[in-house]
Design a protein around this motif. Structure first.
Motif, PDB file in Angstrom:
ATOM      1  N   ASP A   1      11.863  36.748  90.004  1.00  0.00           N
ATOM      2  CA  ASP A   1      13.247  37.106  90.331  1.00  0.00           C
ATOM      3  C   ASP A   1      13.301  37.623  91.764  1.00  0.00           C
ATOM      4  OD1 ASP A   1      14.178  36.389  87.880  1.00  0.00           O
ATOM      5  OD2 ASP A   1      14.076  38.396  87.020  1.00  0.00           O
ATOM      6  N   VAL A   2      14.185  37.031  92.560  1.00  0.00           N
ATOM      7  CA  VAL A   2      14.330  37.377  93.985  1.00  0.00           C
ATOM      8  C   VAL A   2      15.661  38.108  94.190  1.00  0.00           C
ATOM      9  CG1 VAL A   2      14.337  36.503  96.346  1.00  0.00           C
ATOM     10  CG2 VAL A   2      13.017  35.306  94.567  1.00  0.00           C
ATOM     11  N   PRO A   3      15.630  39.423  94.458  1.00  0.00           N
ATOM     12  CA  PRO A   3      16.889  40.139  94.726  1.00  0.00           C
ATOM     13  C   PRO A   3      17.394  39.852  96.147  1.00  0.00           C
ATOM     14  CG  PRO A   3      15.039  41.642  94.825  1.00  0.00           C
ATOM     15  CD  PRO A   3      14.462  40.325  94.414  1.00  0.00           C
ATOM     16  N   VAL A   4      18.671  39.622  96.258  1.00  0.00           N
ATOM     17  CA  VAL A   4      19.291  39.250  97.536  1.00  0.00           C
ATOM     18  C   VAL A   4      20.494  40.162  97.782  1.00  0.00           C
ATOM     19  CG1 VAL A   4      20.304  37.374  98.878  1.00  0.00           C
ATOM     20  CG2 VAL A   4      18.593  36.869  97.105  1.00  0.00           C
ATOM     21  N   LYS A   5      20.634  40.621  99.024  1.00  0.00           N
ATOM     22  CA  LYS A   5      21.797  41.445  99.366  1.00  0.00           C
ATOM     23  C   LYS A   5      23.074  40.660  99.137  1.00  0.00           C
ATOM     24  CE  LYS A   5      19.576  44.486 102.736  1.00  0.00           C
ATOM     25  NZ  LYS A   5      19.561  44.946 104.146  1.00  0.00           N
ATOM     26  N   ILE A   6      24.111  41.362  98.657  1.00  0.00           N
ATOM     27  CA  ILE A   6      25.352  40.703  98.278  1.00  0.00           C
ATOM     28  C   ILE A   6      26.026  40.030  99.466  1.00  0.00           C
ATOM     29  CG2 ILE A   6      26.872  42.667  98.670  1.00  0.00           C
ATOM     30  CD1 ILE A   6      26.923  40.346  95.599  1.00  0.00           C
ATOM     31  N   GLU A   7      25.741  40.515 100.708  1.00  0.00           N
ATOM     32  CA  GLU A   7      26.378  39.946 101.890  1.00  0.00           C
ATOM     33  C   GLU A   7      25.811  38.573 102.226  1.00  0.00           C
ATOM     34  OE1 GLU A   7      24.890  42.890 101.863  1.00  0.00           O
ATOM     35  OE2 GLU A   7      26.566  44.340 101.922  1.00  0.00           O
ATOM     36  N   ARG A   8      24.608  38.263 101.728  1.00  0.00           N
ATOM     37  CA  ARG A   8      23.969  36.995 102.071  1.00  0.00           C
ATOM     38  C   ARG A   8      24.622  35.854 101.306  1.00  0.00           C
ATOM     39  NH1 ARG A   8      20.307  34.859 105.906  1.00  0.00           N
ATOM     40  NH2 ARG A   8      19.690  32.843 105.072  1.00  0.00           N
ATOM     41  N   GLY A   9      24.930  34.776 101.983  1.00  0.00           N
ATOM     42  CA  GLY A   9      25.561  33.639 101.345  1.00  0.00           C
ATOM     43  C   GLY A   9      24.641  32.970 100.334  1.00  0.00           C
ATOM     44  N   LEU A  10      25.214  32.490  99.223  1.00  0.00           N
ATOM     45  CA  LEU A  10      24.410  31.901  98.147  1.00  0.00           C
ATOM     46  C   LEU A  10      23.761  30.596  98.581  1.00  0.00           C
ATOM     47  CD1 LEU A  10      23.444  31.857  95.212  1.00  0.00           C
ATOM     48  CD2 LEU A  10      25.619  30.761  94.594  1.00  0.00           C
ATOM     49  N   GLU A  11      24.500  29.716  99.226  1.00  0.00           N
ATOM     50  CA  GLU A  11      23.957  28.423  99.614  1.00  0.00           C
ATOM     51  C   GLU A  11      22.805  28.575 100.601  1.00  0.00           C
ATOM     52  OE1 GLU A  11      24.596  25.552  98.320  1.00  0.00           O
ATOM     53  OE2 GLU A  11      26.077  26.416  96.954  1.00  0.00           O
ATOM     54  N   ALA A  12      22.978  29.483 101.566  1.00  0.00           N
ATOM     55  CA  ALA A  12      21.908  29.708 102.541  1.00  0.00           C
ATOM     56  C   ALA A  12      20.670  30.280 101.864  1.00  0.00           C
ATOM     57  CB  ALA A  12      22.398  30.656 103.633  1.00  0.00           C
ATOM     58  N   THR A  13      20.871  31.170 100.894  1.00  0.00           N
ATOM     59  CA  THR A  13      19.746  31.767 100.182  1.00  0.00           C
ATOM     60  C   THR A  13      18.987  30.722  99.378  1.00  0.00           C
ATOM     61  OG1 THR A  13      20.920  33.880  99.998  1.00  0.00           O
ATOM     62  CG2 THR A  13      19.084  33.487  98.485  1.00  0.00           C
ATOM     63  N   LEU A  14      19.696  29.883  98.628  1.00  0.00           N
ATOM     64  CA  LEU A  14      19.052  28.834  97.842  1.00  0.00           C
ATOM     65  C   LEU A  14      18.302  27.856  98.745  1.00  0.00           C
ATOM     66  CD1 LEU A  14      21.826  28.083  95.187  1.00  0.00           C
ATOM     67  CD2 LEU A  14      19.781  29.491  94.937  1.00  0.00           C
ATOM     68  N   GLY A  15      18.899  27.524  99.901  1.00  0.00           N
ATOM     69  CA  GLY A  15      18.220  26.615 100.818  1.00  0.00           C
ATOM     70  C   GLY A  15      16.929  27.209 101.370  1.00  0.00           C
ATOM     71  N   LEU A  16      16.976  28.514 101.724  1.00  0.00           N
ATOM     72  CA  LEU A  16      15.789  29.165 102.262  1.00  0.00           C
ATOM     73  C   LEU A  16      14.669  29.211 101.223  1.00  0.00           C
ATOM     74  CD1 LEU A  16      14.347  30.773 104.451  1.00  0.00           C
ATOM     75  CD2 LEU A  16      15.437  32.836 103.540  1.00  0.00           C
ATOM     76  N   ILE A  17      15.014  29.560  99.981  1.00  0.00           N
ATOM     77  CA  ILE A  17      13.993  29.632  98.927  1.00  0.00           C
ATOM     78  C   ILE A  17      13.431  28.240  98.642  1.00  0.00           C
ATOM     79  CG2 ILE A  17      13.603  30.136  96.483  1.00  0.00           C
ATOM     80  CD1 ILE A  17      15.638  32.394  96.726  1.00  0.00           C
ATOM     81  N   GLY A  18      14.302  27.246  98.550  1.00  0.00           N
ATOM     82  CA  GLY A  18      13.832  25.893  98.273  1.00  0.00           C
ATOM     83  C   GLY A  18      12.909  25.375  99.358  1.00  0.00           C
ATOM     84  N   GLU A  19      13.242  25.664 100.612  1.00  0.00           N
ATOM     85  CA  GLU A  19      12.387  25.216 101.719  1.00  0.00           C
ATOM     86  C   GLU A  19      11.070  25.977 101.733  1.00  0.00           C
ATOM     87  OE1 GLU A  19      11.260  22.838 104.752  1.00  0.00           O
ATOM     88  OE2 GLU A  19      13.095  22.680 103.552  1.00  0.00           O
ATOM     89  N   ALA A  20      11.094  27.274 101.381  1.00  0.00           N
ATOM     90  CA  ALA A  20       9.875  28.081 101.387  1.00  0.00           C
ATOM     91  C   ALA A  20       8.877  27.599 100.340  1.00  0.00           C
ATOM     92  CB  ALA A  20      10.218  29.552 101.148  1.00  0.00           C
ATOM     93  N   LEU A  21       9.381  27.086  99.224  1.00  0.00           N
ATOM     94  CA  LEU A  21       8.499  26.677  98.126  1.00  0.00           C
ATOM     95  C   LEU A  21       8.092  25.214  98.199  1.00  0.00           C
ATOM     96  CD1 LEU A  21      10.251  28.540  95.168  1.00  0.00           C
ATOM     97  CD2 LEU A  21       8.278  29.275  96.512  1.00  0.00           C
ATOM     98  N   ARG A  22       8.528  24.476  99.178  1.00  0.00           N
ATOM     99  CA  ARG A  22       8.176  23.066  99.266  1.00  0.00           C
ATOM    100  C   ARG A  22       6.670  22.903  99.480  1.00  0.00           C
ATOM    101  NH1 ARG A  22      11.709  19.306  99.630  1.00  0.00           N
ATOM    102  NH2 ARG A  22      13.297  20.796 100.367  1.00  0.00           N
ATOM    103  N   GLY A  23       6.057  22.053  98.685  1.00  0.00           N
ATOM    104  CA  GLY A  23       4.615  21.808  98.802  1.00  0.00           C
ATOM    105  C   GLY A  23       3.748  22.873  98.158  1.00  0.00           C
ATOM    106  N   ILE A  24       4.320  23.748  97.337  1.00  0.00           N
ATOM    107  CA  ILE A  24       3.535  24.830  96.741  1.00  0.00           C
ATOM    108  C   ILE A  24       2.446  24.305  95.812  1.00  0.00           C
ATOM    109  CG2 ILE A  24       5.147  25.140  94.810  1.00  0.00           C
ATOM    110  CD1 ILE A  24       4.536  28.122  94.914  1.00  0.00           C
TER     111      ILE A  24
END
Length: 288
Positions: free
Chosen positions: A202-225
């Motif tokens: 579970d990744v806690p995210v500040k409420i001010e952070r946009g959802l789409e940007a957050t999902l994109g960052l996590i998806g890119e970080a996990l690529r090739g895991i």
């Protein structure tokens, strides 16, 4: 040298002994009974050997199938239980042969059977815990509940199985303690090594952070895991928002991993997300 003449009583005794011996030698019915009893004894012995051989072959084939069904199986423990089963079968068959042979000689079998029953009861009452441990260990091995190398938990003890015996099981915990557990106390077992695990972060995210940007960052970080960590079997699933409060929302990430590799997969996910945070900033990651 003069020999003393025999009196009439001695002569009569000698003649009676000779007649009894001759009657015994020429008793056709008695010799027929001996012949048939001998044939029956030979048949009993041959049948017992055949039964032991057939049952032993059945035990060997059954244990070979058990051994081939598990990659982590320890063949020595199946050999142990196989030899135990063969010994039990041999003892039972040999005891039955002895009883049947004695019956051919008209021995009374009641006292023998009663004595064996009393001896069995005495052994059972005198070694109840030992018998319980051995019986439980036998079924653990026979049913393949867990194998050497599996990670299991029974009661409050969790660790890697180092040894499975007929009386005790030895576990090595991840902090180095060795637990020796009597098999009779093993009631419930959780085996972490039989099926693929599911790692969840579970990744806690500040409420001010946009959802789409957050999902994109996590998806890119996990690529090739799955290439960076062989415990991970596939690309993780970013499931979306798990919970939300006025200050943050929580993104859940799940991934299928190898048996007993959940912790390693979760650490890899957290490490990848942390590196993305350091590079892009804006998120505070952690495991729920």
């Amino acid at each position: 040298m003069n020999m003393l003449p025999l009196d009439n009583a001695q002569v009569q005794q000698a003649l009676q002994f000779k007649d009894k011996f001759w009657n015994w030698v020429t008793d056709a019915d008695m010799w027929m009974n001996v012949l048939f009893s001998g044939i029956r004894i030979i048949i009993i012995i041959i049948l017992s050997r055949i039964i032991i051989k057939v049952v032993n072959n059945m035990i060997d084939r059954s244990l070979q199938r058990k051994t081939s069904t598990r990659l982590l199986s320890n063949s020595r423990r199946f050999t142990t239980v196989g030899e135990l089963l063969k010994n039990v079968v041999s003892i039972i068959c040999n005891f039955a042969v002895v009883v049947l042979i004695l019956s051919e000689f008209n021995f009374k079998l009641g006292p023998i059977v009663a004595g064996a029953s009393i001896l069995g009861l005495a052994v059972g009452f005198g070694a109840q815990s030992l018998v319980k441990d051995v019986i439980t260990g036998f079924f653990i091995i026979l049913e393949d509940q867990f194998a050497v190398g599996d990670v299991i938990q029974t009661g409050t003890f969790k660790g890697t199985v180092e040894m499975i015996g007929l009386r005790t099981t030895r576990l090595l915990s991840n902090t180095g303690e060795v637990h020796i557990i009597p098999n009779g106390t093993i009631i419930n077992v959780t085996n972490y090594s039989l099926a693929n695990a599911l790692a969840v972060v579970d990744v806690p995210v500040k409420i001010e952070r946009g959802l789409e940007a957050t999902l994109g960052l996590i998806g890119e970080a996990l690529r090739g895991i799955e290439e960076r960590n062989d415990s991970v079997l596939a690309y993780p699933s970013v499931l979306g928002i798990q919970s939300m409060s006025t200050s943050e929302y929580v993104i859940r990430v799940a991934v299928s991993c190898k048996p007993n590799a959940r912790d390693a997969a979760e650490r890899q996910i957290q490490s990848d997300i942390k590196q993305a945070l350091e590079q892009y900033g804006g998120l505070e990651a952690g495991q729920g």
